[in-house]
Design an enzyme around this catalytic site. Structure first.
Site, PDB file in Angstrom:
ATOM      1  N   ASP A 162       0.837  -1.202   0.000  1.00 47.70           N
ATOM      2  CA  ASP A 162       0.000   0.000   0.000  1.00 47.70           C
ATOM      3  C   ASP A 162       0.872   1.252   0.000  1.00 47.70           C
ATOM      4  OD1 ASP A 162       0.835  -0.620   2.640  1.00 47.70           O
ATOM      5  OD2 ASP A 162      -0.729   0.667   3.491  1.00 47.70           O
TER       6      ASP A 162
ATOM      7  N   GLU B  74       0.216  -1.295   5.655  1.00 47.87           N
ATOM      8  CA  GLU B  74       1.300  -0.810   6.524  1.00 47.87           C
ATOM      9  C   GLU B  74       1.137   0.666   6.838  1.00 47.87           C
ATOM     10  OE1 GLU B  74       5.212   1.074   7.482  1.00 47.87           O
ATOM     11  OE2 GLU B  74       3.877   1.485   5.829  1.00 47.87           O
TER      12      GLU B  74
END
Ligand SMILES: CCCCCCCC/C=C\CCCCCCCC(=O)N[C@@H](CCC(N)=O)C(=O)O
Length: 667
Positions: free
Chosen positions: A160, A230
């Site tokens: 991400d 994350e």
């Protein structure tokens, strides 16, 4: 009278009591002694400082992990480099943005997973690679090694990205820029995720795909974990990967040796006077705290404003927090070793300072404070990230709200941080919303093989840079893996000047094609270097025939021996497991060997350390050494570690059958 007297003493002392003076001889001598003593101390100090600077030794000692002078890299023709770069460009085009814990771009993440499977078909199809989806979007790979006695490691990265922020400030489209030639003549892959962290995801995949295509099955099993959230703390991704991985490790009778995640990087020109790039390995990570600040006032007509509005009160509080920073912890965390490791590569003047931190730590701390980047390594930072109040231009609002994000230095603690917040914002309600503590510091002494593996791999792609351990000033998914290993390193070999550091979460994030190529090679070399293996001395191994394994297992079954397979505390590969696997693999294994414990000296002459961190010297050294000197607890050797085996298996007290069995060999 007093004034006259003292002026004479001054006159006398200026020539060290020579000439006319009203004071007694004894006083004169005393003054002389004091002055000369002070001069001698100063000279001695200066000499000590100079000698220390002149004799500074490099603190990192490189351990040879194989072909040090001639490492074999992935083939990298211009065409291959271009194709790899294009795959990173394509990866960046997926808008896998984490906006918040409840607002993730899940459709893009699904597409990104499909993309990985499409562009790296061989690894996804390989016999020795197993892929497990985690919580639908995160990804866990197990890469089965050919040797079962080496503990596995974990490579992490996240898929991400953060939002692009102010789109108009970007020179190129953050999700569709391609490869751009900049004014410095270099080609750059532009876009969100270029250095945080799709370069690592793609770099790891490229290296593994290459190994699969070239039939380079690793010796050591390893895992790859790609989280999908994350940037919003990893509670859906890394946290779940960690749970599954823990179970897999347990089922396979493995312990995680070390892990490498994103984090720090190669940094140049960050400290004036250090003119070599630094391979900055994050050996610890700051803690995290989110604090809500709320101020209240009267809601009134803007034509009759109150003496203090909620906004004014909050603004004062926030300004105080910025003015009165959290205290410096310089010297109490890994930052001290960052500078000690860097010192031998400094100019002589800086060597005098960094080589004598006992004298100059205050000066160094003040110098670090001059830049927000260097300051971040020595204290808990305070970032005001949200500030909200007011709905209409002619209404004075009753409420004002701000959010502060602290990154907590390993030697600081949350209570003290909040206490200072409350002092600084004394008329503001200070509420802790969310926090986690700083990490432990992972070992980085020269005999720690995982640290050597990471540093050696970095040195192979950046041979002129110098390794330094240090504090990871931001956060990573490693928080979720802390129960799996105590050797956690945070690093990708991206080359950053201070101005580039602002590109993390900032504008114009990019990586040069050249550096990306090094990233790929780094992961490849890491996979090779991690196979570094201390060969067992020939006299210490006795091989056993497969049918005799069965016999031995029967003996074990009859005894009251309990298998350590389910014993989570043991960091041993259970013997029964080794035997079963050896049995299966013995046909095609060239140097399969089963360990017979009584052939290993019961009382090694010198056990250098009982710590799991103690590394062994390189294999060739071991072979040359007296085997008696081998440490017993070493997890890198091919032998079954002894620490619990004799106790659990009673192998030092063998029955005649067991004894016969244990002196055989496997064909
Ligand atoms: C003497 C040497 C001094 C070196 C100074 C280095 C200063 C480094 C400055 C910036 C580091 C940028 C690191 C980027 C890390 C990217 C990872 C990330 O963004 N993680 C998120 C995770 C959020 C979370 N809740 O877990 C974050 O930290 O915000």
């Amino acid at each position: 009278m007093m004034r006259k007297h003292s002026s004479h003493i001054e006159a006398g002392s200026s020539s060290c009591c020579s000439g006319t003076c009203y004071c007694s001889k004894k006083v004169k001598v005393t003054i002389c002694v004091v002055i000369w003593t002070v001069i001698a101390v100063i000279v001695a100090l200066i000499l000590a400082v100079i000698i220390k600077a002149a004799t500074l030794q490099e603190l990192f000692e490189r351990m040879e992990l194989g072909a040090r002078d001639d490492p074999v890299f992935m083939s990298a023709t211009e065409q291959e480099i271009l194709e790899r770069s294009q795959r990173l460009v394509d990866a960046i085009s997926y808008r896998t943005i984490s906006f918040s814990g409840t607002n993730l771009s899940l459709e893009a993440m699904t597409d990104f997973g499909t993309f990985l499977e499409r562009v790296f078909p061989n690894l996804h199809d390989s016999d020795f690679v197993t892929f497990t989806p985690i919580n639908t979007y995160s990804r866990l790979y197990r890469i089965e090694g050919t040797e079962k006695t080496l503990n596995p490691y974990l490579l992490c990265a996240h898929m991400d990205v953060v939002p692009e922020g102010d789109f108009d400030l970007w020179t190129h489209d953050p999700f569709d820029a391609g490869i751009v030639t900049e004014s410095d003549g270099q080609d750059y892959i532009f876009g969100r995720g270029a250095i945080d962290d799709k370069h690592a995801v793609l770099g790891i995949m490229e290296a593994l795909e290459y190994k699969v295509v070239n039939k380079e099955q690793p010796k050591r099993t390893f895992y790859i974990g790609f989280g999908h959230d994350e940037e919003v703390s990893g509670y859906l991704g890394a946290a779940e990967i960690s749970i599954t991985l823990e179970k897999m490790l347990k089922d396979n009778g493995e312990e995680l040796d070390f892990l490498l995640d994103e984090g720090m990087f190669v940094v140049a020109d960050i400290i004036p006077g250090i003119n070599v790039p630094l391979i900055y390995i994050g050996v610890a990570e700051k803690g995290w705290a989110v604090v809500d600040l709320d101020a209240e006032g009267d809601q009134v007509h803007s034509s009759t404003p109150p003496l203090e509005s909620s906004i004014g009160i909050l603004a004062h509080g926030v300004a105080n927090m910025e003015d009165n920073k959290q205290p410096s912890m310089f010297g109490k965390g890994p930052e001290i070793d960052t500078l000690r490791y860097a010192a031998p590569h400094a100019t002589f003047l800086l060597k005098m300072i960094l080589g004598n931190l006992w004298l100059f730590s205050g000066l160094v701390s003040s110098a670090l404070e001059l830049s927000s980047q260097t300051d971040s390594i020595q204290r808990t930072t305070t970032a005001v990230t949200i500030f909200n109040a007011g709905v209409k231009e002619n209404v004075v609002p009753s409420q004002a709200h701000a959010v502060v994000n602290h990154r907590i230095h390993p030697s600081d603690n949350l209570e003290d941080v909040l206490e200072l917040d409350r002092e600084n914002a004394d008329r503001v309600k200070v509420t802790l919303r969310d926090s986690f503590p700083p990490s432990e510091v992972s070992s980085y002494s020269n005999d720690v093989i995982p640290f050597q593996i990471v540093v050696n791999s970095a040195l192979e792609v950046f041979p002129d840079a110098k390794p330094v351990p240090g504090l990871m000033v931001a956060n990573t998914d490693t928080f979720h893996y802390k129960n799996l290993t105590d050797k956690i390193y945070r690093f990708t070999p991206v080359y950053n000047l201070p101005e580039d550091i602002a590109r993390f979460h900032g504008i114009d994030e990019r990586i040069s094609v050249d550096i990306y190529s090094k990233v790929v090679q780094f992961y490849y070399r890491l996979m090779v270097n991690a196979d570094f293996d201390v060969k067992i001395a020939p006299t210490a191994q006795v091989e056993v025939k497969p049918e005799e394994v069965e016999e031995f297992l029967e003996i074990l079954e009859e005894s009251d021996y309990e298998s350590p397979i389910n014993n989570t505390d043991s960091n041993l590969l259970p013997l029964t497991k080794v035997m079963e696997e050896s049995d299966e693999n013995s046909a095609n294994e060239t140097d399969s060997h089963l360990m017979i414990l009584q052939d290993i000296p019961e009382e090694p002459n010198e056990n250098p350390s009982n710590e799991t961190d103690s590394g062994l010297p390189p294999s060739q050294d071991i072979l040359e050494e007296d085997f008696d000197a081998m440490p017993v607890n070493e997890t890198y050797s091919d032998m079954l570690p002894l620490e619990s085996a004799p106790k659990d298996l009673d192998l030092y007290d063998l029955t005649p059958e067991e004894e016969t069995f244990s002196n055989r060999t496997i064909d």
